[in-house]
Design a protein around this motif. Structure first.
Motif, PDB file in Angstrom:
ATOM      1  N   LEU A 123      31.557  49.192  22.565  1.00 30.05           N
ATOM      2  CA  LEU A 123      30.870  49.310  23.797  1.00 30.05           C
ATOM      3  C   LEU A 123      31.082  50.620  24.508  1.00 30.05           C
ATOM      4  O   LEU A 123      30.434  50.953  25.565  1.00 30.05           O
ATOM      5  CB  LEU A 123      31.197  48.215  24.832  1.00 30.05           C
ATOM      6  CG  LEU A 123      30.926  46.777  24.290  1.00 30.05           C
ATOM      7  CD1 LEU A 123      31.642  45.648  25.283  1.00 30.05           C
ATOM      8  CD2 LEU A 123      29.512  46.605  24.344  1.00 30.05           C
ATOM      9  N   GLN A 124      32.037  51.267  23.982  1.00 27.39           N
ATOM     10  CA  GLN A 124      32.428  52.662  24.477  1.00 27.39           C
ATOM     11  C   GLN A 124      33.177  52.759  25.826  1.00 27.39           C
ATOM     12  O   GLN A 124      33.576  53.593  26.619  1.00 27.39           O
ATOM     13  CB  GLN A 124      31.106  53.564  24.605  1.00 27.39           C
ATOM     14  CG  GLN A 124      30.348  53.754  25.945  1.00 27.39           C
ATOM     15  CD  GLN A 124      29.344  54.904  25.814  1.00 27.39           C
ATOM     16  OE1 GLN A 124      28.814  55.109  24.877  1.00 27.39           O
ATOM     17  NE2 GLN A 124      29.126  55.468  26.770  1.00 27.39           N
ATOM     18  N   TYR A 125      33.539  51.329  26.168  1.00 30.85           N
ATOM     19  CA  TYR A 125      34.432  51.265  27.380  1.00 30.85           C
ATOM     20  C   TYR A 125      35.386  49.931  27.198  1.00 30.85           C
ATOM     21  O   TYR A 125      34.721  48.996  26.369  1.00 30.85           O
ATOM     22  CB  TYR A 125      33.908  51.163  28.836  1.00 30.85           C
ATOM     23  CG  TYR A 125      32.586  50.105  28.811  1.00 30.85           C
ATOM     24  CD1 TYR A 125      33.085  48.841  29.131  1.00 30.85           C
ATOM     25  CD2 TYR A 125      31.277  50.478  28.455  1.00 30.85           C
ATOM     26  CE1 TYR A 125      31.838  47.716  29.189  1.00 30.85           C
ATOM     27  CE2 TYR A 125      30.459  49.366  28.486  1.00 30.85           C
ATOM     28  CZ  TYR A 125      30.802  48.130  28.877  1.00 30.85           C
ATOM     29  OH  TYR A 125      29.760  47.136  28.953  1.00 30.85           O
ATOM     30  N   VAL A 126      36.239  49.683  27.767  1.00 30.16           N
ATOM     31  CA  VAL A 126      37.208  48.420  27.788  1.00 30.16           C
ATOM     32  C   VAL A 126      36.523  47.733  29.009  1.00 30.16           C
ATOM     33  O   VAL A 126      36.607  47.928  30.123  1.00 30.16           O
ATOM     34  CB  VAL A 126      38.710  48.819  28.003  1.00 30.16           C
ATOM     35  CG1 VAL A 126      39.530  47.501  27.626  1.00 30.16           C
ATOM     36  CG2 VAL A 126      39.037  49.676  26.880  1.00 30.16           C
ATOM     37  N   PRO A 127      36.041  46.295  28.443  1.00 30.72           N
ATOM     38  CA  PRO A 127      35.406  45.605  29.422  1.00 30.72           C
ATOM     39  C   PRO A 127      36.464  44.941  30.490  1.00 30.72           C
ATOM     40  O   PRO A 127      37.760  44.645  29.920  1.00 30.72           O
ATOM     41  CB  PRO A 127      34.729  44.650  28.989  1.00 30.72           C
ATOM     42  CG  PRO A 127      35.298  44.590  27.506  1.00 30.72           C
ATOM     43  CD  PRO A 127      35.660  45.944  27.072  1.00 30.72           C
ATOM     44  N   GLU A 128      36.277  44.596  31.655  1.00 34.09           N
ATOM     45  CA  GLU A 128      36.980  44.150  32.544  1.00 34.09           C
ATOM     46  C   GLU A 128      37.221  42.525  32.072  1.00 34.09           C
ATOM     47  O   GLU A 128      36.095  42.057  31.492  1.00 34.09           O
ATOM     48  CB  GLU A 128      36.530  43.939  34.100  1.00 34.09           C
ATOM     49  CG  GLU A 128      36.834  45.473  34.580  1.00 34.09           C
ATOM     50  CD  GLU A 128      36.288  45.500  36.198  1.00 34.09           C
ATOM     51  OE1 GLU A 128      36.048  44.262  36.973  1.00 34.09           O
ATOM     52  OE2 GLU A 128      36.389  46.408  36.726  1.00 34.09           O
TER      53      GLU A 128
ATOM     54  N   ARG B  39      43.118  43.858  34.607  1.00 35.93           N
ATOM     55  CA  ARG B  39      42.335  44.361  36.008  1.00 35.93           C
ATOM     56  C   ARG B  39      41.882  43.155  36.613  1.00 35.93           C
ATOM     57  O   ARG B  39      41.533  42.197  36.091  1.00 35.93           O
ATOM     58  CB  ARG B  39      41.237  45.565  35.626  1.00 35.93           C
ATOM     59  CG  ARG B  39      41.932  46.969  35.200  1.00 35.93           C
ATOM     60  CD  ARG B  39      40.714  47.630  34.820  1.00 35.93           C
ATOM     61  NE  ARG B  39      40.208  47.098  33.407  1.00 35.93           N
ATOM     62  CZ  ARG B  39      39.096  47.798  32.953  1.00 35.93           C
ATOM     63  NH1 ARG B  39      38.462  48.813  33.448  1.00 35.93           N
ATOM     64  NH2 ARG B  39      38.762  47.290  31.674  1.00 35.93           N
ATOM     65  N   LEU B  40      42.171  43.103  38.016  1.00 30.98           N
ATOM     66  CA  LEU B  40      41.629  42.146  38.683  1.00 30.98           C
ATOM     67  C   LEU B  40      40.114  42.636  38.707  1.00 30.98           C
ATOM     68  O   LEU B  40      39.736  43.741  38.893  1.00 30.98           O
ATOM     69  CB  LEU B  40      41.930  42.162  40.037  1.00 30.98           C
ATOM     70  CG  LEU B  40      41.391  41.320  41.221  1.00 30.98           C
ATOM     71  CD1 LEU B  40      41.854  40.106  40.806  1.00 30.98           C
ATOM     72  CD2 LEU B  40      41.889  41.758  42.755  1.00 30.98           C
ATOM     73  N   GLU B  41      39.249  41.705  38.363  1.00 32.02           N
ATOM     74  CA  GLU B  41      37.856  41.828  38.158  1.00 32.02           C
ATOM     75  C   GLU B  41      37.216  42.125  39.694  1.00 32.02           C
ATOM     76  O   GLU B  41      37.631  41.905  40.716  1.00 32.02           O
ATOM     77  CB  GLU B  41      37.045  40.621  37.656  1.00 32.02           C
ATOM     78  CG  GLU B  41      37.767  40.352  36.340  1.00 32.02           C
ATOM     79  CD  GLU B  41      36.453  39.558  35.505  1.00 32.02           C
ATOM     80  OE1 GLU B  41      35.384  39.856  35.431  1.00 32.02           O
ATOM     81  OE2 GLU B  41      36.926  38.452  35.079  1.00 32.02           O
ATOM     82  N   SER B  42      36.192  43.060  39.488  1.00 34.57           N
ATOM     83  CA  SER B  42      35.212  43.366  40.616  1.00 34.57           C
ATOM     84  C   SER B  42      34.714  42.155  41.304  1.00 34.57           C
ATOM     85  O   SER B  42      34.556  40.857  40.721  1.00 34.57           O
ATOM     86  CB  SER B  42      34.040  43.919  40.193  1.00 34.57           C
ATOM     87  OG  SER B  42      33.334  43.167  39.470  1.00 34.57           O
ATOM     88  N   GLY B  43      34.944  42.135  42.649  1.00 37.61           N
ATOM     89  CA  GLY B  43      34.423  41.134  43.550  1.00 37.61           C
ATOM     90  C   GLY B  43      35.297  39.902  43.450  1.00 37.61           C
ATOM     91  O   GLY B  43      34.642  38.625  43.573  1.00 37.61           O
ATOM     92  N   SER B  44      36.508  39.898  43.432  1.00 42.35           N
ATOM     93  CA  SER B  44      37.401  38.951  43.171  1.00 42.35           C
ATOM     94  C   SER B  44      38.618  39.004  44.105  1.00 42.35           C
ATOM     95  O   SER B  44      38.672  40.305  44.613  1.00 42.35           O
ATOM     96  CB  SER B  44      38.065  38.677  41.867  1.00 42.35           C
ATOM     97  OG  SER B  44      37.102  38.417  40.811  1.00 42.35           O
ATOM     98  N   TRP B  45      39.067  37.966  44.710  1.00 40.88           N
ATOM     99  CA  TRP B  45      40.398  37.949  45.247  1.00 40.88           C
ATOM    100  C   TRP B  45      41.377  37.127  44.841  1.00 40.88           C
ATOM    101  O   TRP B  45      40.889  36.054  43.954  1.00 40.88           O
ATOM    102  CB  TRP B  45      40.294  37.639  46.770  1.00 40.88           C
ATOM    103  CG  TRP B  45      39.636  36.473  47.281  1.00 40.88           C
ATOM    104  CD1 TRP B  45      38.301  36.332  47.753  1.00 40.88           C
ATOM    105  CD2 TRP B  45      40.161  35.186  47.450  1.00 40.88           C
ATOM    106  NE1 TRP B  45      37.946  34.898  47.836  1.00 40.88           N
ATOM    107  CE2 TRP B  45      39.160  34.163  47.970  1.00 40.88           C
ATOM    108  CE3 TRP B  45      41.653  34.896  47.155  1.00 40.88           C
ATOM    109  CZ2 TRP B  45      39.450  33.102  48.312  1.00 40.88           C
ATOM    110  CZ3 TRP B  45      41.872  33.319  47.538  1.00 40.88           C
ATOM    111  CH2 TRP B  45      40.868  32.534  47.748  1.00 40.88           C
TER     112      TRP B  45
END
Length: 640
Positions: free
Chosen positions: A193-198, A208-214
C-alpha cells in the motif's frame, strides 16, 4: 502544536520512570523547541515539548487542573490546536468554571471533567490528548476525527506508554523491556500500500490509537478504545434550482473554517501549489492577514514544477510568495533524515519536497495553512469518476459478470477493452483499495517470497467497506480513503515533515463543520460536468483566480521515474539496495532486477522501487543502526 510523551505505570512506582521519560524527550524536540517539562505522581509520568502558538506566556504543559473540592485531580498533555477554544471556554464559564489561562488546552480538561469523554466531539481542531484522572485512577486518551495528529501506544509489563512519535518509545525500550522486532505482517501491508495502515506500526508491540477514537488506560490492564467518529456520507438530493444555495453554504463554511484556523499569537502563512485547494485556502487567509506569505517548491527539471502557476496565483491574490527549488542531490541527501522523522516509512516521493518547503517556511513563519483533505471530502480524485463510467455493468446479472471476468482474464495484456471489462465486472470492494497500491500480490511475492499466500489488500479494506454498504459508490470510495490513504499517507507526511522543521501545519478542509456540509453532497455535486470537486469549484468561483479554478491539483510532483532511470538517483538506488541488511525480509536481487528493467524502459517500476528503497533506508536507521540520519536540533526565536 507539541510533542507529548506519557506513561501510566502498572504499579505505583512512577518515580522509577521519570528519568526514562526525561531522556526520551529530546529525540522529538523538533516538535516543540520552545520549552519542555515533566510531571509525575505515584502512577503517571508526563513529558512535553512545546511549540508555543497560543497564550505563549501561560499555557504551559503538562497542565494540572481540578475543581475546588479536588485541586489538581487531573494532569493533561495535548498536541494540536483547538480552533473553537474561545467559544468552548465561554460555554464552560457560563456553567460556573474559572480559567487560569487563555489558551486552548485548559478548556479540554475542564470540558472533560464536566461532560466526560463525549466532550471530544465538540472539539473543532486537531488533537492527540492524554488526561490522567488521579481520582478514578485511569488515563483518558483521544485523537481527532481525521487523524491529523498522531498517537503511538505500547504496553509492556512495566505499563503503557503513549507518544507523539514512535522514536520516543523506541528510546525507552530498555526501561520498558521492549523487544524491537519488525512486524512482518505490517511490512507486507506497507510494501503493498506504500504506507503502514492504522493501527499498525513496523515494530511489533507498538500501535497507534486510530483516528476518531478515544480510550482509557487502566494500570495493569489492556487499553480499551471506542470510535466516536464514523462518517456517514448520507447524501441528500439537491432540488432543481437550489444548487446555488449549496455553493453558498460551502463558501460560508470554508470562510468560517479558515477564519478559525487563523487564530494564533504568531504569524500564519500558507502553502501554495497550482491547484484549487491550496489557492482557495490562501485566498481566504489573505482576507485575515493582508501581509500573507505563501510558499511553494519545485524541481530543476522543466515540466515537473508547479512553481510558475503558484507564483501567478500568489500575485493574483496579492500575497508575497517564496519559492524553494530542490535539486536531485538535495533530495537524495535528505532521505535518511526524512525517514528518521517519519518513524515508519511512507513511500510517497512528494514528502521530500514537502520537507524542504516546510524548512523554507519556518524561516519566516511558525504556522502554515494547507489544502489537505479537500479531495477526500469533495470528490477530487479522478478515480472517483469510475462508478459513472462503469454504471452500464450494474445492469448485467452477477453470473454473467463473473463469466465476462473470466473471459477478460484470458485476453492478452494490452488488448483494447480488457481493462474496462475486468474492472466493470469486479465488485467495488475488490477493485478499489484506496489511492495507492505499489504492488499487486504477484509483484509483492517477487520482492517478499515469504509473503503469506492468502494475504490480500482486502484484509485492510474489507472492515471499512462493511460500514459503507448504505452509501453510493463515490461516497464509498471517499469513505475508504478517509481511513486509508488520507490518514495513512497524506496526513502522516503533512504532520511529520512540518513538525520536523518545528512548523505547525493547519488543514481547514478537515474541519468538523466543513465535513458536515461535504458529507451531504450527492455524487453529481462532486463528479459532474467533466470535472472533479464540482460543488467546491463553483463555491470558490468568486474566491480563487480563474486560471486555477478548473486546473487539476498536482501538489508537489516529483520526477521519480526520470531520476531512478538516470544519473540523478540510479547510482544511489543501487548502493542503497546493495548495502541494505534487510535481505531476510526483501529479495535484494529481485529489487536490482527491477531497477535494471526500469533503467532500460522495459517497465515503469518507479513507485515499487521507491517503496522498497524507502524501507531499506528506514531499516538501515532503526534496525541495523548503520545509517546516521544526521539530525541537527534547532532553536527558533519564539517571536516568529
Amino acid at each position: 502544536m507539541c510533542g507529548l510523551l506519557a506513561m501510566l505505570c502498572a504499579k505505583p512506582n512512577a518515580d522509577e520512570y521519570v528519568s526514562a521519560i526525561s531522556d526520551a524527550l529530546p529525540c522529538m524536540r523538533h516538535r516543540g523547541p520552545d520549552e519542555d517539562g515533566t510531571w509525575h505522581d505515584d502512577q503517571a509520568v508526563f513529558g512535553f515539548n512545546r511549540l508555543s502558538i497560543i497564550d505563549i506566556a501561560h499555557s504551559h504543559q503538562p497542565l494540572t487542573w481540578g475543581p475546588d473540592d479536588q485541586p489538581n485531580r487531573y494532569a493533561m498533555t495535548f498536541n494540536g490546536e483547538i480552533y473553537n477554544y474561545i467559544e468552548l471556554r465561554e460555554q464552560l464559564q457560563e456553567l460556573g468554571y474559572t480559567f487560569h489561562t487563555s489558551g486552548d488546552g485548559e478548556p479540554i480538561v475542564v470540558g472533560f471533567h464536566h461532560f466526560g469523554p463525549s466532550f471530544v466531539e465538540q472539539l473543532r481542531g486537531m488533537f492527540a490528548v492524554a488526561i490522567w484522572d488521579s481520582h478514578e485512577r485511569r488515563m483518558f486518551i483521544a485523537r481527532d476525527r481525521f487523524g491529523i495528529k498522531p498517537m503511538y501506544l505500547c504496553t509492556t509489563a512495566a505499563g503503557t506508554v503513549i507518544a507523539s512519535e514512535k522514536k520516543s518509545i523506541l528510546s525507552m525500550a530498555p526501561a520498558l523491556g521492549l523487544a524491537l522486532d519488525v512486524d512482518v505482517h505490517a511490512l507486507e501491508h506497507y510494501i503493498d500500500l506504500q504506507y503502514v495502515p492504522e493501527p499498525e506500526s513496523l515494530h511489533e508491540g507498538i500501535f497507534r490509537l486510530e483516528s476518531g477514537s478515544w480510550g482509557y488506560i487502566t494500570p495493569g490492564q489492556t487499553v480499551t478504545t471506542t470510535r466516536y467518529f464514523e462518517p456517514e456520507f448520507r447524501t441528500k438530493d439537491v432540488p432543481a434550482g437550489t444548487e446555488q444555495q449549496v455553493f453558498d453554504r460551502i463558501a460560508a463554511v470554508m470562510e468560517d473554517s479558515v477564519a478559525k484556523h487563523m487564530r494564533a499569537d504568531v504569524t500564519v502563512g500558507s502553502f501554495l501549489s497550482g491547484g484549487i485547494d491550496s489557492t482557495a485556502i490562501a485566498a481566504l487567509a489573505k482576507r485575515h492577514n493582508p501581509d500573507l506569505l505563501t510558499f511553494t517548491t519545485g524541481f530543476e527539471r522543466e515540466g515537473y514544477s508547479e512553481v510558475d502557476v503558484a507564483a501567478e496565483s500568489a500575485a493574483a491574490i496579492g500575497a508575497e510568495h517564496i519559492v524553494k527549488i530542490v535539486s536531485p542531490e538535495e533530495y537524495a541527501a535528505a532521505i535518511p533524515k526524512i525517514m528518521w522523522y517519519l518513524d515508519d516509512p511512507v513511500a510517497d516521493p512528494s514528502l521530500v519536497p514537502l520537507y524542504f518547503v516546510a524548512q523554507e517556511a519556518r524561516k519566516h513563519v511558525k504556522v502554515v495553512l494547507s489544502g489537505e483533505g479537500a479531495d477526500e471530502l469533495f470528490g477530487g480524485y479522478t478515480i472517483y469518476k469510475e462508478p459513472l463510467s462503469l454504471a452500464p455493468f450494474d445492469h448485467i446479472p452477477d453470473p454473467v459478470q463473473r463469466g465476462l471476468r473470466k473471459v477478460a482474464a484470458l485476453l492478452p495484456d494490452g488488448v483494447k477493452g480488457k481493462s474496462l471489462l475486468e474492472r466493470g465486472t469486479t465488485p467495488l470492494e475488490e477493485r478499489y483499495y484506496g489511492n495507492a497500491r505499489s504492488f499487486n500480490f504477484s509483484q509483492l511475492q517477487r520482492v517478499m517470497p515469504e509473503a503469506k499466500r492468502e494475504w490480500d489488500h482486502t484484509e485492510v479494506t474489507a472492515p471499512i467497506y462493511a460500514k459503507s454498504t448504505h452509501m453510493d459508490p463515490v461516497a464509498r470510495m471517499q469513505h475508504l480513503d478517509l481511513f486509508t490513504w488520507l490518514r495513512g499517507d497524506i496526513l502522516v507526511k503533512a504532520d511529520k515533515m512540518t513538525m520536523a522543521n518545528s512548523l505547525e501545519l493547519r488543514v481547514p478542509f478537515l474541519d468538523k463543520e466543513v465535513f458536515a456540509v461535504a458529507e451531504t453532497l450527492p455524487p453529481e455535486m462532486k463528479i459532474s460536468h467533466g470535472t472533479t470537486k464540482y460543488a467546491l469549484r463553483k463555491a470558490m468561483e468568486q474566491i480563487v483566480p480563474p486560471h486555477v479554478l478548473h486546473r487539476k491539483k498536482l501538489g508537489f510532483p516529483v520526477p521519480m521515474k526520470h531520476w531512478l532511470a538516470g544519473d540523478q538517483l540510479h547510482g544511489w538506488a543501487i548502493e542503497t539496495i546493495q548495502q541494505s541488511q534487510a535481505g531476510d525480509l526483501i529479495d535484494k536481487q529481485a529489487c536490482l532486477a527491477m531497477l535494471e528493467e526500469h533503467r532500460r524502459g522495459q517497465s515503469d517500476h518507479s513507485r515499487r522501487l521507491w517503496t522498497v528503497l524507502a524501507f531499506m533506508v528506514w531499516h538501515g536507521i532503526f534496525v541495523e543502526h548503520r545509517i546516521d540520519p544526521q539530525i541537527e536540533e534547532r532553536d527558533y526565536p519564539i517571536e516568529l
